[in-house]
Design a protein around this motif. Structure first.
Motif, PDB file in Angstrom:
ATOM      1  N   ASP A 219       9.155  66.478 -15.937  1.00 47.83           N
ATOM      2  CA  ASP A 219       9.031  65.180 -16.498  1.00 47.83           C
ATOM      3  C   ASP A 219       7.569  64.771 -16.688  1.00 47.83           C
ATOM      4  OD1 ASP A 219      11.787  65.487 -16.892  1.00 47.83           O
ATOM      5  OD2 ASP A 219      12.133  64.161 -15.186  1.00 47.83           O
ATOM      6  N   ALA A 220       6.588  65.453 -15.985  1.00 44.27           N
ATOM      7  CA  ALA A 220       5.291  64.884 -15.832  1.00 44.27           C
ATOM      8  C   ALA A 220       4.551  64.931 -17.361  1.00 44.27           C
ATOM      9  CB  ALA A 220       4.409  65.710 -15.069  1.00 44.27           C
ATOM     10  N   THR A 254      -2.326  72.849  -9.648  1.00 45.86           N
ATOM     11  CA  THR A 254      -3.607  72.586 -10.381  1.00 45.86           C
ATOM     12  C   THR A 254      -3.324  72.357 -11.595  1.00 45.86           C
ATOM     13  OG1 THR A 254      -4.832  74.279  -9.000  1.00 45.86           O
ATOM     14  CG2 THR A 254      -5.759  73.740 -11.055  1.00 45.86           C
ATOM     15  N   GLN A 255      -2.396  73.108 -12.408  1.00 40.28           N
ATOM     16  CA  GLN A 255      -2.153  72.741 -13.921  1.00 40.28           C
ATOM     17  C   GLN A 255      -1.511  71.518 -14.318  1.00 40.28           C
ATOM     18  OE1 GLN A 255      -2.846  74.923 -16.512  1.00 40.28           O
ATOM     19  NE2 GLN A 255      -2.888  77.011 -15.708  1.00 40.28           N
ATOM     20  N   LEU A 256      -0.461  71.175 -13.169  1.00 35.21           N
ATOM     21  CA  LEU A 256      -0.037  69.906 -13.262  1.00 35.21           C
ATOM     22  C   LEU A 256      -0.966  68.623 -13.271  1.00 35.21           C
ATOM     23  CD1 LEU A 256       2.860  68.159 -13.041  1.00 35.21           C
ATOM     24  CD2 LEU A 256       2.894  68.167 -10.732  1.00 35.21           C
ATOM     25  N   LEU A 257      -1.723  68.568 -12.177  1.00 33.86           N
ATOM     26  CA  LEU A 257      -2.805  67.583 -12.253  1.00 33.86           C
ATOM     27  C   LEU A 257      -3.904  67.612 -13.339  1.00 33.86           C
ATOM     28  CD1 LEU A 257      -3.464  67.684  -8.260  1.00 33.86           C
ATOM     29  CD2 LEU A 257      -1.879  66.006  -9.620  1.00 33.86           C
ATOM     30  N   ASP A 258      -4.004  68.818 -13.879  1.00 31.55           N
ATOM     31  CA  ASP A 258      -4.835  68.935 -15.126  1.00 31.55           C
ATOM     32  C   ASP A 258      -4.106  68.514 -16.371  1.00 31.55           C
ATOM     33  OD1 ASP A 258      -7.428  69.892 -16.341  1.00 31.55           O
ATOM     34  OD2 ASP A 258      -5.962  71.113 -17.392  1.00 31.55           O
ATOM     35  N   HIS A 259      -2.720  68.585 -16.233  1.00 35.88           N
ATOM     36  CA  HIS A 259      -2.079  68.207 -17.439  1.00 35.88           C
ATOM     37  C   HIS A 259      -1.926  66.556 -17.606  1.00 35.88           C
ATOM     38  CE1 HIS A 259       1.443  68.611 -20.362  1.00 35.88           C
ATOM     39  NE2 HIS A 259       1.720  67.538 -19.503  1.00 35.88           N
ATOM     40  N   THR A 260      -1.557  66.105 -16.421  1.00 33.41           N
ATOM     41  CA  THR A 260      -1.340  64.651 -16.255  1.00 33.41           C
ATOM     42  C   THR A 260      -2.963  63.860 -16.091  1.00 33.41           C
ATOM     43  OG1 THR A 260      -1.025  64.684 -13.835  1.00 33.41           O
ATOM     44  CG2 THR A 260       0.849  64.788 -15.075  1.00 33.41           C
ATOM     45  N   THR A 261      -4.033  64.305 -15.791  1.00 33.01           N
ATOM     46  CA  THR A 261      -5.278  63.847 -15.541  1.00 33.01           C
ATOM     47  C   THR A 261      -4.970  62.856 -14.369  1.00 33.01           C
ATOM     48  OG1 THR A 261      -4.963  61.997 -17.192  1.00 33.01           O
ATOM     49  CG2 THR A 261      -5.886  64.218 -17.970  1.00 33.01           C
ATOM     50  N   PRO A 264       1.190  62.059 -10.950  1.00 28.50           N
ATOM     51  CA  PRO A 264       2.226  61.819 -11.702  1.00 28.50           C
ATOM     52  C   PRO A 264       2.909  60.672 -11.385  1.00 28.50           C
ATOM     53  CG  PRO A 264       2.217  64.229 -11.017  1.00 28.50           C
ATOM     54  CD  PRO A 264       1.087  63.541 -10.338  1.00 28.50           C
ATOM     55  N   ALA A 265       4.061  60.076 -12.146  1.00 26.51           N
ATOM     56  CA  ALA A 265       4.385  58.837 -12.140  1.00 26.51           C
ATOM     57  C   ALA A 265       5.647  59.100 -11.187  1.00 26.51           C
ATOM     58  CB  ALA A 265       4.885  58.273 -13.494  1.00 26.51           C
ATOM     59  N   ASP A 266       6.246  60.209 -11.145  1.00 27.88           N
ATOM     60  CA  ASP A 266       7.027  60.443 -10.064  1.00 27.88           C
ATOM     61  C   ASP A 266       7.014  61.457  -8.955  1.00 27.88           C
ATOM     62  OD1 ASP A 266       9.842  60.281  -9.132  1.00 27.88           O
ATOM     63  OD2 ASP A 266      10.704  61.497 -10.736  1.00 27.88           O
ATOM     64  N   ASP A 267       7.822  61.526  -7.891  1.00 24.14           N
ATOM     65  CA  ASP A 267       7.475  62.349  -6.730  1.00 24.14           C
ATOM     66  C   ASP A 267       7.535  63.871  -7.436  1.00 24.14           C
ATOM     67  OD1 ASP A 267       7.106  60.267  -4.913  1.00 24.14           O
ATOM     68  OD2 ASP A 267       9.415  60.145  -4.389  1.00 24.14           O
ATOM     69  N   VAL A 268       6.758  64.700  -6.850  1.00 23.81           N
ATOM     70  CA  VAL A 268       6.922  66.108  -7.256  1.00 23.81           C
ATOM     71  C   VAL A 268       7.201  66.891  -5.964  1.00 23.81           C
ATOM     72  CG1 VAL A 268       5.285  67.968  -8.164  1.00 23.81           C
ATOM     73  CG2 VAL A 268       5.529  65.818  -9.252  1.00 23.81           C
ATOM     74  N   ALA A 269       7.641  68.144  -6.074  1.00 24.54           N
ATOM     75  CA  ALA A 269       7.898  68.893  -4.835  1.00 24.54           C
ATOM     76  C   ALA A 269       8.159  70.295  -5.588  1.00 24.54           C
ATOM     77  CB  ALA A 269       9.002  68.638  -3.776  1.00 24.54           C
ATOM     78  N   VAL A 270       7.697  71.315  -4.740  1.00 27.69           N
ATOM     79  CA  VAL A 270       7.793  72.778  -5.263  1.00 27.69           C
ATOM     80  C   VAL A 270       8.155  73.492  -4.149  1.00 27.69           C
ATOM     81  CG1 VAL A 270       6.817  74.686  -6.485  1.00 27.69           C
ATOM     82  CG2 VAL A 270       6.458  72.222  -7.387  1.00 27.69           C
ATOM     83  N   LEU A 271       8.960  74.476  -4.077  1.00 18.27           N
ATOM     84  CA  LEU A 271       9.228  75.207  -3.111  1.00 18.27           C
ATOM     85  C   LEU A 271       9.191  76.965  -3.836  1.00 18.27           C
ATOM     86  CD1 LEU A 271      10.011  76.498  -0.220  1.00 18.27           C
ATOM     87  CD2 LEU A 271      12.685  75.732  -0.890  1.00 18.27           C
ATOM     88  N   VAL A 272       8.528  77.741  -3.226  1.00 16.34           N
ATOM     89  CA  VAL A 272       8.330  78.992  -3.738  1.00 16.34           C
ATOM     90  C   VAL A 272       8.994  80.055  -2.486  1.00 16.34           C
ATOM     91  CG1 VAL A 272       6.993  80.777  -4.615  1.00 16.34           C
ATOM     92  CG2 VAL A 272       6.266  78.323  -5.058  1.00 16.34           C
ATOM     93  N   ILE A 273       9.889  81.073  -2.859  1.00 18.07           N
ATOM     94  CA  ILE A 273      10.243  82.011  -2.091  1.00 18.07           C
ATOM     95  C   ILE A 273      10.201  83.380  -2.834  1.00 18.07           C
ATOM     96  CG2 ILE A 273      12.533  82.711  -0.946  1.00 18.07           C
ATOM     97  CD1 ILE A 273      13.689  79.921  -1.350  1.00 18.07           C
ATOM     98  N   HIS A 274       9.431  84.095  -2.163  1.00 18.05           N
ATOM     99  CA  HIS A 274       9.293  85.293  -2.480  1.00 18.05           C
ATOM    100  C   HIS A 274       9.798  86.626  -1.808  1.00 18.05           C
ATOM    101  CE1 HIS A 274       6.831  88.778  -4.481  1.00 18.05           C
ATOM    102  NE2 HIS A 274       6.369  89.060  -3.297  1.00 18.05           N
TER     103      HIS A 274
END
Length: 294
Positions: A219-220, A254-261, A264-274
């Motif tokens: 949504d960013a 990195t890409q998210l912060l570059d996109h929004t400059t 972001p207006a909402d909380d963001v969380a990412v979980l990666v499982i490999h």
């Protein structure tokens, strides 16, 4: 005169004592808040039961240590179980709900034989929390989107989804949602149905990665109002081959912060499982055809 001086001395002593007590209580309150801010989301280990992990969250409120997003990964007798969720609101207002959901999950993940039991425990705990915190029926509605994930010893996946975005699976050539089924409603506003539709979206094969995230990611928007292209970012990041979870996480943020400059207006969380190859034993790609299990 002497009695007046004595009275003044006693009064001054009482004021100083009260001031010291107030400052002590203030320090304790600040310490409690700082502790509460850091306790619900604890750092994940880099590896759990043969799976490599990485996770991070970015609260929308500047200066906040936690937001309204949550995640956890636990190795249990039933397989590796993970949760990711998004509480309505963010900042301190959502902290109690985050703590309730995570605390309940950490116990239920070990106790319950299936994901249905885990979800029902979360639903009951959330209902008690909301009732105790907001007895006023006119209070704003509380809800939590929740995705439960189970990875068996052979890599077989089982999921239960209440209003949350489906994870992406990275297979080295593209990023695709593990399912396109319509989720259940978020926990809180509506009772759970008698039969819970547990999804079996195949297996996590050696070399594959799952990316779980909250809706604050997709949504960013940038300054032109365009949404963050998460599938394209993930596909491009893994086109040259599997990346370690930390590298995937770093690329997304990195890409998210570059996109929004900006934040972001909402909380963001990412979980990666490999799955580096130690989990799946004998599982094949044909398992991808597995359908819906109830």
């Amino acid at each position: 005169m002497r009695s007046g001086a004595a009275f003044l001395a006693v009064g001054t002593g009482l004021v100083l004592h009260a001031r010291r007590a107030f400052l002590r209580e203030l320090r304790q309150a600040r310490a409690a808040v700082a502790s509460a801010r850091s306790m619900p989301l604890r750092p994940l280990p880099p590896r759990v039961a043969g799976l490599d992990l990485a996770a991070a969250q970015l609260p929308a409120d500047r200066g906040a240590a936690v937001g309204g997003d949550l995640y956890e990964v636990i190795a249990t007798d039933h397989g590796v179980r993970a949760v990711i969720g998004d509480v309505r609101g963010h900042g301190l207002a959502a902290l109690g709900t985050v703590a309730t959901v995570l605390g309940t999950f950490r116990a239920a993940a070990h106790d319950e034989a299936d994901l249905e039991g885990v979800l029902r425990r979360l639903d009951r705990a959330l209902a008690r929390h909301v009732r105790d915190r907001e007895p006023d029926p006119e209070a704003p509605e509380h809800f939590v989107t929740v995705l439960l994930l189970q990875i068996a010893d052979d890599g077989t996946l089982h999921t239960l989804n209440c209003g949350h975005p489906w994870p992406y699976r990275l297979n080295g050539t593209e990023a695709e949602p593990v399912s396109r089924t319509e989720p259940l409603p978020p926990l809180g506003p509506f009772p759970l149905p008698p039969d819970l539709p547990t999804e079996n979206p195949g297996s996590l094969l050696p070399g594959e990665t799952l990316v779980l995230y909250t809706d604050g990611v997709e949504d960013a928007r940038n300054t032109e109002g365009r949404f963050f292209p998460l599938p394209s970012v993930l596909t491009e990041a893994t086109r040259a081959g599997p990346l370690p979870p930390q590298a995937v996480l770093r690329t997304v943020f990195t890409q998210l912060l570059d996109h929004t400059t900006q934040r972001p207006a909402d909380d963001v969380a990412v979980l990666v499982i490999h799955n580096a190859g130690d989990v799946v034993r004998g599982a094949t790609a044909e398992k991808r055809g597995a359908g819906l299990h109830r």
